[in-house]
Design a protein around this motif. Structure first.
Motif, short mmCIF file in Angstrom:
data_model
loop_
_atom_site.label_atom_id
_atom_site.label_comp_id
_atom_site.label_asym_id
_atom_site.label_seq_id
_atom_site.Cartn_x
_atom_site.Cartn_y
_atom_site.Cartn_z
N GLU A 1 0.83 -1.21 0.00
CA GLU A 1 0.00 0.00 0.00
C GLU A 1 0.86 1.25 0.00
N LEU A 2 1.95 1.22 0.76
CA LEU A 2 2.86 2.36 0.78
C LEU A 2 3.52 2.55 -0.58
N ARG A 3 3.84 1.45 -1.23
CA ARG A 3 4.43 1.54 -2.58
C ARG A 3 3.46 2.23 -3.54
N GLU A 4 2.18 1.90 -3.43
CA GLU A 4 1.18 2.53 -4.30
C GLU A 4 1.03 4.01 -3.96
N GLU A 5 1.05 4.33 -2.67
CA GLU A 5 0.90 5.72 -2.25
C GLU A 5 2.06 6.59 -2.70
N THR A 6 3.22 5.99 -2.89
CA THR A 6 4.41 6.76 -3.30
C THR A 6 4.73 6.55 -4.77
N ASP A 7 3.71 6.20 -5.56
CA ASP A 7 3.83 6.09 -7.01
C ASP A 7 4.92 5.11 -7.45
N GLY A 8 4.93 3.94 -6.81
CA GLY A 8 5.86 2.90 -7.24
C GLY A 8 7.24 3.00 -6.66
N VAL B 1 10.65 2.02 8.42
CA VAL B 1 10.08 1.84 7.10
C VAL B 1 10.75 2.83 6.16
N LEU B 2 11.15 2.35 4.99
CA LEU B 2 11.90 3.18 4.04
C LEU B 2 11.25 3.16 2.67
N VAL B 3 11.22 4.31 2.02
CA VAL B 3 10.83 4.42 0.62
C VAL B 3 11.98 5.05 -0.15
N LEU B 4 12.39 4.43 -1.25
CA LEU B 4 13.40 4.97 -2.14
C LEU B 4 12.78 5.25 -3.50
N ARG B 5 13.15 6.39 -4.07
CA ARG B 5 12.67 6.75 -5.40
C ARG B 5 13.82 7.34 -6.21
N PRO B 6 13.88 7.04 -7.51
CA PRO B 6 14.92 7.65 -8.34
C PRO B 6 14.73 9.15 -8.43
N GLU B 7 15.83 9.87 -8.44
CA GLU B 7 15.77 11.32 -8.46
C GLU B 7 15.00 11.82 -9.69
N ARG C 1 -7.33 2.31 10.24
CA ARG C 1 -7.08 3.70 9.90
C ARG C 1 -5.97 4.22 10.79
N VAL C 2 -5.05 4.95 10.22
CA VAL C 2 -3.94 5.53 10.97
C VAL C 2 -4.06 7.04 10.94
N PRO C 3 -4.04 7.70 12.12
CA PRO C 3 -4.15 9.15 12.11
C PRO C 3 -3.02 9.78 11.30
N ALA C 4 -3.34 10.83 10.58
CA ALA C 4 -2.31 11.50 9.78
C ALA C 4 -1.28 12.13 10.71
N ALA C 5 -0.01 12.04 10.32
CA ALA C 5 1.06 12.67 11.09
C ALA C 5 0.95 14.16 10.93
N ARG C 6 1.16 14.89 12.03
CA ARG C 6 1.03 16.35 11.97
C ARG C 6 2.33 16.99 12.45
N GLY C 7 2.59 18.18 11.96
CA GLY C 7 3.69 18.98 12.47
C GLY C 7 5.05 18.56 12.00
N HIS C 8 5.14 17.71 10.97
CA HIS C 8 6.45 17.24 10.52
C HIS C 8 6.72 17.62 9.08
N GLN D 1 4.66 12.08 4.46
CA GLN D 1 3.37 11.79 5.08
C GLN D 1 3.03 10.31 4.97
N ALA D 2 3.25 9.74 3.78
CA ALA D 2 2.92 8.34 3.55
C ALA D 2 3.82 7.42 4.37
N VAL D 3 5.11 7.73 4.43
CA VAL D 3 6.04 6.88 5.17
C VAL D 3 5.73 6.93 6.67
#
Length: 262
Positions: free
Chosen positions: A82-89, A215-221, A254-261, A233-235
């Motif tokens: 799900e996180l992969r989908e939220e971060t566009d692959g 939890v880590l997300v990596l994306r090409p520049e 459901r996970v509350p959205a992170a705030r203030g970061h 936010q997604a991570v």
């Protein structure tokens, strides 16, 4: 056995005697002594001088084994997908503290689509079986930032690994500053720490109140329209979902959205 292990975490400090452990657990001295002697043989406890004991690496191995055989591992993997989908692959990973070999990290699971990870300089099998330094990568620093200072000092005493990307912290002062920033913001950002041309975001994951992974997300520049703030936010949401997992393996829907970061 588990009551004695928990007593070590409740008391704090490096080592304790049977009498102190007995008082904390509510067990008699002779029972605690037998448990300690039994645990020394399998590495759960280590006997120090002057009749004191400390937790051994066997306790960490038990925790990692429990995580790896969690009945809802499929649900946990679905959270990574799900996180992969939220971060566009993006390439998504779950790291934990390695159960042996010192303070290091090890990949427990991943959601990487059809990528063979050659662009990162490592294969699937190697990533899942080889432990890595905590001083490199957002995933390592997100964990390291919340470990005791004595462990941070041990990690910083290690040289940066030779395979680290061009953006890895090689100055210890800058690395310590990054750890402080992570504790304040709740997440870590990396720029080419893993491999040239790859950026990432990581957030710490806690079990029983202790940071044990990330939890880590990596994306090409330059890939895709996803804004960095949205990735953060997604991570953080995914990390919160892992942290909020109950002892029975239930996951909050459901996970509350992170705030203030952001």
């Amino acid at each position: 056995m588990f009551r004695v292990q928990r007593a070590f975490t409740e008391l704090g400090g490096p080592a304790h005697g049977p009498g102190e452990l007995a008082e904390t657990t509510g067990l008699d001295d002779s029972t605690v002594h037998r448990i300690l002697q039994s645990g020394v043989h399998d590495g759960t406890f280590v006997r120090e001088s002057r009749g004191l004991y400390r937790l051994g690496s066997g306790a960490a191995r038990l925790g990692l084994k429990a995580l790896m055989h969690e009945p809802n591992a499929a649900v946990a993997h679905a959270a990574l997908e799900e996180l992969r989908e939220e971060t566009d692959g993006g390439l998504v990973f779950l790291f934990v503290l390695a159960p042996f070999g010192g303070a290091r990290k090890q990949c427990l699971d991943m959601a990487v689509g059809d990528s063979d990870l050659t662009e990162l300089g490592i294969g699937h099998r190697a990533l899942l079986s080889i432990s890595q330094s905590l001083r490199t990568g957002a995933c390592g620093r997100a964990i390291l930032a919340h470990l005791p200072e004595v462990i941070q000092d041990q990690v910083l005493a290690e040289p940066p690994p030779g395979e680290a990307g061009p953006g890895a912290y090689r100055d210890d002062g800058e690395l310590r500053t990054s750890l402080q920033d992570i504790r304040q913001s709740g997440y870590a950002v990396e720029s080419e720490e893993w491999a040239r041309g790859w950026n990432g975001w990581a957030a710490p994951v806690s079990w029983d109140g202790l940071v044990m992974g990330s939890v880590l997300v990596l994306r090409p520049e330059g890939a895709g329209p996803r804004r960095p703030a949205a990735c953060v936010q997604a991570v953080m949401g995914a990390a919160a979902r892992f942290t909020q997992a109950s002892d029975s393996g239930a996951w909050s829907s459901r996970v509350p959205a992170a705030r203030g970061h952001l």
